[in-house]
Scaffold this motif. Structure first.
Motif, mmCIF file in Angstrom:
data_model
loop_
_atom_site.group_PDB
_atom_site.id
_atom_site.type_symbol
_atom_site.label_atom_id
_atom_site.label_comp_id
_atom_site.label_asym_id
_atom_site.label_seq_id
_atom_site.Cartn_x
_atom_site.Cartn_y
_atom_site.Cartn_z
ATOM 1 N N ILE A 258 72.085 45.830 18.238
ATOM 2 C CA ILE A 258 72.088 44.370 18.103
ATOM 3 C C ILE A 258 73.533 43.865 18.168
ATOM 4 O O ILE A 258 74.433 44.427 17.546
ATOM 5 C CB ILE A 258 71.458 43.901 16.775
ATOM 6 C CG1 ILE A 258 70.109 44.574 16.534
ATOM 7 C CG2 ILE A 258 71.282 42.390 16.771
ATOM 8 C CD1 ILE A 258 69.458 44.158 15.236
ATOM 9 N N VAL A 259 73.726 42.792 18.925
ATOM 10 C CA VAL A 259 75.029 42.143 19.049
ATOM 11 C C VAL A 259 74.879 40.675 18.661
ATOM 12 O O VAL A 259 74.022 39.974 19.206
ATOM 13 C CB VAL A 259 75.576 42.254 20.491
ATOM 14 C CG1 VAL A 259 76.899 41.504 20.616
ATOM 15 C CG2 VAL A 259 75.761 43.715 20.878
ATOM 16 N N PHE A 260 75.698 40.227 17.705
ATOM 17 C CA PHE A 260 75.663 38.848 17.219
ATOM 18 C C PHE A 260 76.931 38.133 17.697
ATOM 19 O O PHE A 260 78.022 38.391 17.180
ATOM 20 C CB PHE A 260 75.635 38.806 15.690
ATOM 21 C CG PHE A 260 74.490 39.567 15.052
ATOM 22 C CD1 PHE A 260 73.379 38.880 14.595
ATOM 23 C CD2 PHE A 260 74.531 40.942 14.907
ATOM 24 C CE1 PHE A 260 72.323 39.564 13.994
ATOM 25 C CE2 PHE A 260 73.490 41.637 14.305
ATOM 26 C CZ PHE A 260 72.378 40.946 13.851
ATOM 27 N N ALA A 261 76.815 37.261 18.673
ATOM 28 C CA ALA A 261 77.970 36.544 19.211
ATOM 29 C C ALA A 261 78.117 35.195 18.512
ATOM 30 O O ALA A 261 77.135 34.460 18.349
ATOM 31 C CB ALA A 261 77.813 36.337 20.713
ATOM 32 N N HIS A 262 79.352 34.880 18.114
ATOM 33 C CA HIS A 262 79.612 33.644 17.367
ATOM 34 C C HIS A 262 81.024 33.159 17.674
ATOM 35 O O HIS A 262 81.863 33.923 18.181
ATOM 36 C CB HIS A 262 79.454 33.890 15.861
ATOM 37 C CG HIS A 262 80.423 34.915 15.321
ATOM 38 N ND1 HIS A 262 81.606 34.577 14.710
ATOM 39 C CD2 HIS A 262 80.384 36.272 15.321
ATOM 40 C CE1 HIS A 262 82.243 35.678 14.346
ATOM 41 N NE2 HIS A 262 81.522 36.717 14.705
ATOM 42 N N PRO A 263 81.344 31.908 17.382
ATOM 43 C CA PRO A 263 82.698 31.411 17.628
ATOM 44 C C PRO A 263 83.727 32.205 16.833
ATOM 45 O O PRO A 263 83.515 32.530 15.656
ATOM 46 C CB PRO A 263 82.633 29.954 17.148
ATOM 47 C CG PRO A 263 81.198 29.589 17.267
ATOM 48 C CD PRO A 263 80.439 30.837 16.927
#
Length: 290
Positions: A258-263
């Motif tokens: 799982i990859v969680f992309a965020h600012p």
């Protein structure tokens, strides 16, 4: 989220001895044997070392690390890459350690409602070779095994200067190594690229950062709401405002990536820095509970 130590490859990710029994270029060898200096023991450097060695060239590969180990998590192997890996003799090993996704599914971040679906089941028919999800360490191990018979590997050998006219590389120890050709495979902060361009060319920040996590699949299989993510191997994306999540199976469906992309709000530039689980939960608190 990441471990602090290099990730061990899966036991099925082995190609030991395969390249000694695989012929490339119809068995032809270069008429003039070169001494090629390859800088960087990542996937690009290992692939170059294997192919150059198969062509009959002498290969010396320089790596700054003291030991071989890969960081990272799940990555994609597209048909143009798997076609080469098959040609190089590691098709069976790739099939046993990777996962062929059935499709890519995009969902609304807050409800999980499916908003887009594209089947990937016919990738091999359409492009002549499969599309895979694989752990980065496993692909690196396969390439390392292919290259080992054809290269002299020099660890703890940081290249600090290059003379393209000699050609030669200078190591941090002051040693100068001469060759006929230099291949730069030394990553995003490449010394070789700086020499070729004549100036530094730093990567531009994207404004994004990611948390990465790998979950043992048996934990998901115990939960009726999550079991489907393992039973049907799809790449699933949850699309949210300024953020998104991508998830898929790796390691023969034994692990879930799982990859969680965020600012990016001041994260450390690192592949191994441990993130805050509490902050990650807060950053994605408005996503569906799954």
């Amino acid at each position: 989220m990441a471990t602090h130590e290099p990730v061990a490859a899966h036991r099925a990710a082995s190609a030991e001895g395969i390249s000694l029994h695989t012929r490339l270029y119809d068995g032809r060898k270069a008429s003039h044997r070169l001494h090629v200096l390859v800088v960087g023991c990542g996937m690009g450097g290992l692939a170059a070392a294997h192919c150059l060695g198969q062509a009959g060239h002498k290969v010396t590969l320089f790596e700054s690390a003291a030991a071989i180990g890969e960081v990272g998590a799940g990555i994609q192997v597209t048909p143009n890459v798997s076609r080469l890996l098959r040609r190089w003799g590691v098709g069976d090993a790739l099939e046993s350690v990777a996962v062929r996704p059935d499709a890519i599914v995009l969902r609304k971040y807050d409800t999980g409602e499916r908003v887009a679906y594209t089947s990937w089941a016919d990738m091999e028919r359409r492009y002549g070779s499969p599309y895979y999800h694989i752990h980065r360490a496993d692909l690196h191990k396969l390439l390392f095994d292919l290259a080992v018979p054809y290269m002299e590997l020099r660890l703890k050998s940081s290249v600090v200067a290059v003379d393209p006219d000699a050609p030669s590389v200078t190591l941090a120890t002051g040693e100068v190594v001469h060759g006929d050709l230099i291949v730069g495979a030394d990553g995003i902060k490449s010394t070789i690229k700086r020499v070729v361009l004549g100036h530094t060319n730093p990567a531009e920040p994207t404004g994004d950062a990611v948390y990465r996590a790998i979950i043992p699949s048996h934990l998901l299989l115990k939960d009726p709401e999550l079991k489907g993510f393992i039973d049907i191997p799809e790449m699933t994306g949850w699309m949210g405002p300024g953020r998104h999540i991508m998830a898929y199976n790796i390691r023969a469906k034994k692990e879930f990536n799982i990859v969680f992309a965020h600012p990016d709000d001041g994260s450390v530039e690192s592949w191994t820095a441990e993130g805050s689980a509490d902050k990650m939960r807060a950053d994605f608190a408005d996503f569906e509970p799954r």
